[in-house]
Scaffold this motif. Sequence first.
Motif, PDB file in Angstrom:
ATOM      1  N   ILE A   1      -2.333   8.538   3.716  1.00  0.00           N
ATOM      2  CA  ILE A   1      -2.899   7.195   3.729  1.00  0.00           C
ATOM      3  C   ILE A   1      -4.410   7.340   3.845  1.00  0.00           C
ATOM      4  CG2 ILE A   1      -3.051   4.993   4.933  1.00  0.00           C
ATOM      5  CD1 ILE A   1      -0.222   5.388   5.910  1.00  0.00           C
ATOM      6  N   ASP A   2      -5.132   6.719   2.914  1.00  0.00           N
ATOM      7  CA  ASP A   2      -6.597   6.779   2.909  1.00  0.00           C
ATOM      8  C   ASP A   2      -7.166   5.371   2.986  1.00  0.00           C
ATOM      9  OD1 ASP A   2      -7.512   9.553   2.637  1.00  0.00           O
ATOM     10  OD2 ASP A   2      -6.360   9.522   0.778  1.00  0.00           O
ATOM     11  N   ARG A   3      -8.134   5.161   3.905  1.00  0.00           N
ATOM     12  CA  ARG A   3      -8.882   3.919   3.954  1.00  0.00           C
ATOM     13  C   ARG A   3     -10.338   4.256   4.309  1.00  0.00           C
ATOM     14  NH1 ARG A   3      -8.304  -0.236   8.754  1.00  0.00           N
ATOM     15  NH2 ARG A   3      -9.484   1.489   9.660  1.00  0.00           N
ATOM     16  N   PRO A   4     -11.094   4.784   3.353  1.00  0.00           N
ATOM     17  CA  PRO A   4     -12.480   5.162   3.660  1.00  0.00           C
ATOM     18  C   PRO A   4     -13.375   3.967   3.924  1.00  0.00           C
ATOM     19  CG  PRO A   4     -12.009   5.451   1.330  1.00  0.00           C
ATOM     20  CD  PRO A   4     -10.709   5.114   1.975  1.00  0.00           C
ATOM     21  N   VAL A   5     -13.215   2.884   3.151  1.00  0.00           N
ATOM     22  CA  VAL A   5     -14.019   1.668   3.325  1.00  0.00           C
ATOM     23  C   VAL A   5     -13.172   0.476   2.888  1.00  0.00           C
ATOM     24  CG1 VAL A   5     -16.284   2.740   2.998  1.00  0.00           C
ATOM     25  CG2 VAL A   5     -14.994   1.926   1.007  1.00  0.00           C
ATOM     26  N   GLY A   6     -13.639  -0.731   3.225  1.00  0.00           N
ATOM     27  CA  GLY A   6     -12.997  -1.920   2.705  1.00  0.00           C
ATOM     28  C   GLY A   6     -11.768  -2.346   3.482  1.00  0.00           C
ATOM     29  N   VAL A   7     -10.978  -3.220   2.852  1.00  0.00           N
ATOM     30  CA  VAL A   7      -9.841  -3.849   3.530  1.00  0.00           C
ATOM     31  C   VAL A   7      -8.503  -3.349   3.012  1.00  0.00           C
ATOM     32  CG1 VAL A   7     -11.157  -5.936   4.019  1.00  0.00           C
ATOM     33  CG2 VAL A   7      -9.823  -5.797   1.901  1.00  0.00           C
ATOM     34  N   THR A   8      -8.525  -2.391   2.084  1.00  0.00           N
ATOM     35  CA  THR A   8      -7.278  -1.857   1.548  1.00  0.00           C
ATOM     36  C   THR A   8      -7.220  -0.346   1.739  1.00  0.00           C
ATOM     37  OG1 THR A   8      -8.225  -1.604  -0.668  1.00  0.00           O
ATOM     38  CG2 THR A   8      -7.083  -3.682  -0.172  1.00  0.00           C
ATOM     39  N   ALA A   9      -6.003   0.180   1.675  1.00  0.00           N
ATOM     40  CA  ALA A   9      -5.768   1.609   1.769  1.00  0.00           C
ATOM     41  C   ALA A   9      -4.857   2.030   0.639  1.00  0.00           C
ATOM     42  CB  ALA A   9      -5.127   1.953   3.108  1.00  0.00           C
ATOM     43  N   THR A  10      -4.814   3.310   0.371  1.00  0.00           N
ATOM     44  CA  THR A  10      -3.878   3.837  -0.619  1.00  0.00           C
ATOM     45  C   THR A  10      -2.853   4.709   0.084  1.00  0.00           C
ATOM     46  OG1 THR A  10      -5.332   5.732  -1.082  1.00  0.00           O
ATOM     47  CG2 THR A  10      -5.530   3.788  -2.508  1.00  0.00           C
ATOM     48  N   LEU A  11      -1.595   4.552  -0.309  1.00  0.00           N
ATOM     49  CA  LEU A  11      -0.501   5.371   0.199  1.00  0.00           C
ATOM     50  C   LEU A  11      -0.038   6.287  -0.922  1.00  0.00           C
ATOM     51  CD1 LEU A  11       1.767   6.230   2.155  1.00  0.00           C
ATOM     52  CD2 LEU A  11       3.074   4.241   1.336  1.00  0.00           C
ATOM     53  N   SER A  12      -0.145   7.585  -0.696  1.00  0.00           N
ATOM     54  CA  SER A  12       0.263   8.581  -1.690  1.00  0.00           C
ATOM     55  C   SER A  12       1.369   9.434  -1.102  1.00  0.00           C
ATOM     56  CB  SER A  12      -0.920   9.471  -2.088  1.00  0.00           C
ATOM     57  OG  SER A  12      -2.010   8.693  -2.541  1.00  0.00           O
ATOM     58  N   ILE A  13       2.493   9.502  -1.805  1.00  0.00           N
ATOM     59  CA  ILE A  13       3.622  10.342  -1.416  1.00  0.00           C
ATOM     60  C   ILE A  13       3.951  11.223  -2.611  1.00  0.00           C
ATOM     61  CG2 ILE A  13       6.039  10.394  -0.681  1.00  0.00           C
ATOM     62  CD1 ILE A  13       5.646   7.641   0.552  1.00  0.00           C
ATOM     63  N   THR A  14       4.044  12.516  -2.397  1.00  0.00           N
ATOM     64  CA  THR A  14       4.318  13.450  -3.489  1.00  0.00           C
ATOM     65  C   THR A  14       5.555  13.016  -4.263  1.00  0.00           C
ATOM     66  OG1 THR A  14       3.337  15.280  -2.244  1.00  0.00           O
ATOM     67  CG2 THR A  14       4.829  15.850  -4.053  1.00  0.00           C
ATOM     68  N   GLY A  15       5.380  12.898  -5.594  1.00  0.00           N
ATOM     69  CA  GLY A  15       6.499  12.517  -6.450  1.00  0.00           C
ATOM     70  C   GLY A  15       6.678  11.028  -6.624  1.00  0.00           C
ATOM     71  N   GLN A  16       5.810  10.219  -5.999  1.00  0.00           N
ATOM     72  CA  GLN A  16       5.909   8.764  -6.112  1.00  0.00           C
ATOM     73  C   GLN A  16       4.566   8.194  -6.561  1.00  0.00           C
ATOM     74  OE1 GLN A  16       7.563   6.736  -2.703  1.00  0.00           O
ATOM     75  NE2 GLN A  16       8.938   8.423  -2.195  1.00  0.00           N
ATOM     76  N   PRO A  17       4.585   7.002  -7.184  1.00  0.00           N
ATOM     77  CA  PRO A  17       3.313   6.375  -7.591  1.00  0.00           C
ATOM     78  C   PRO A  17       2.467   6.024  -6.367  1.00  0.00           C
ATOM     79  CG  PRO A  17       5.201   5.323  -8.681  1.00  0.00           C
ATOM     80  CD  PRO A  17       5.765   6.221  -7.618  1.00  0.00           C
ATOM     81  N   THR A  18       1.155   6.102  -6.520  1.00  0.00           N
ATOM     82  CA  THR A  18       0.238   5.705  -5.449  1.00  0.00           C
ATOM     83  C   THR A  18       0.238   4.189  -5.323  1.00  0.00           C
ATOM     84  OG1 THR A  18      -1.159   7.641  -5.794  1.00  0.00           O
ATOM     85  CG2 THR A  18      -2.163   5.751  -4.682  1.00  0.00           C
ATOM     86  N   ARG A  19       0.284   3.706  -4.092  1.00  0.00           N
ATOM     87  CA  ARG A  19       0.318   2.266  -3.840  1.00  0.00           C
ATOM     88  C   ARG A  19      -0.906   1.832  -3.038  1.00  0.00           C
ATOM     89  NH1 ARG A  19       6.256   2.732  -1.567  1.00  0.00           N
ATOM     90  NH2 ARG A  19       5.614   4.912  -1.713  1.00  0.00           N
ATOM     91  N   THR A  20      -1.303   0.568  -3.257  1.00  0.00           N
ATOM     92  CA  THR A  20      -2.405  -0.034  -2.517  1.00  0.00           C
ATOM     93  C   THR A  20      -1.839  -0.932  -1.431  1.00  0.00           C
ATOM     94  OG1 THR A  20      -3.850   0.013  -4.456  1.00  0.00           O
ATOM     95  CG2 THR A  20      -4.464  -1.478  -2.659  1.00  0.00           C
ATOM     96  N   LEU A  21      -2.358  -0.788  -0.216  1.00  0.00           N
ATOM     97  CA  LEU A  21      -1.854  -1.531   0.928  1.00  0.00           C
ATOM     98  C   LEU A  21      -2.995  -2.272   1.617  1.00  0.00           C
ATOM     99  CD1 LEU A  21       0.209   1.406   2.485  1.00  0.00           C
ATOM    100  CD2 LEU A  21       1.109  -0.370   0.965  1.00  0.00           C
ATOM    101  N   ALA A  22      -2.675  -3.413   2.212  1.00  0.00           N
ATOM    102  CA  ALA A  22      -3.668  -4.137   3.002  1.00  0.00           C
ATOM    103  C   ALA A  22      -3.822  -3.458   4.356  1.00  0.00           C
ATOM    104  CB  ALA A  22      -3.236  -5.586   3.182  1.00  0.00           C
TER     105      ALA A  22
END
Length: 323
Positions: free
Chosen positions: A256-277
């Motif tokens: 899970i990455d949230r360097p800046v802003g109000v959203t984060a990205t969830l990356s799981i090996t073998g699955q599409p990357t998703r954007t989360l609040a």
Amino acid sequence: MITELTHTTAGRINKALTEGRANGSGGSGMVLTLVVVTDEENAHDAVKAATEASREHPSRILAVIKRPARGSRRRGEARVDAEVRIGAEVRIGADAGSGETVLLRLYDEAVDHAESVVLPLLLPDAPVVVWWPADAPAAPAEDPLGALAQRRITDTHAVDEPLRELAARAASYAPGDTDLAWTRLTPWRSMLAAALDQVRATVTSAVVESEPGNPSAELLARWLTERLRVPVEQRATDGPVVTGVRLYTGSGEIRIDRPVGVTATLSITGQPTRTLALRVRSTAELIAEELRRLDPDDAYAAALPTAVTPPSPPRANPEPEHA
């Protein structure tokens, strides 16, 4: 209705409250009493946050604003000034107030006896929560005001040395204690738990990335250590606050990455990357969350004493923030 009282007593303050209730303020129907212990510098923002939180949890607010003698000024006679705010029409800036707010300014000797002013103002059937927005006592449960409360809220993020303060919180913990550095982690913990439910693999190690000395990152690392029983490394970044978490498993990485802003990205090996609040929440939202529960926070208690690996410095060639 606003009533200002100078050189007053708890009896006169109670009389003003009783008169206000007779005019239909409904203060006796509030679900709890929130005692905010602060200084003049932080009083406005703290009362504003408490007032906003009271929209979700109708609360009587007692703000204890301590004004001790400083510098060369000699300590004088104990003095209490009060501002009694009654009714939903009372506003702080642009924010609607709670049904009942009392600002108590304590001078000189009265600072050392705040509990004797607050105790007569409490309602017998209403739970009490005490919140220190900045400087909290070393042992909140043993503080005279803290001893009146079912819940005691501190904020290690608001002090000069957060990790030292966190160590003090661990040493003095008593059931009912909590800290806003822990409350800030609720969305992170929820997302990590949901991500783990999607992966049928055992976590072998973890990394928490944050600005240096961030108490929320420290607590998150401790919580992962306690829950997963794996080594957890902390890595320093430019922030702000917690910027990422990585969980390593035998089948790949959860990130899970949230360097800046109000959203984060969830990356799981073998699955599409998703954007989360995943925005940074306001103090009022954090207080509102804490007022939802008055029972001891066992997860916070379990995370407090767990040791973790000290933060490592940023890498010379850091990996991209997003997968």
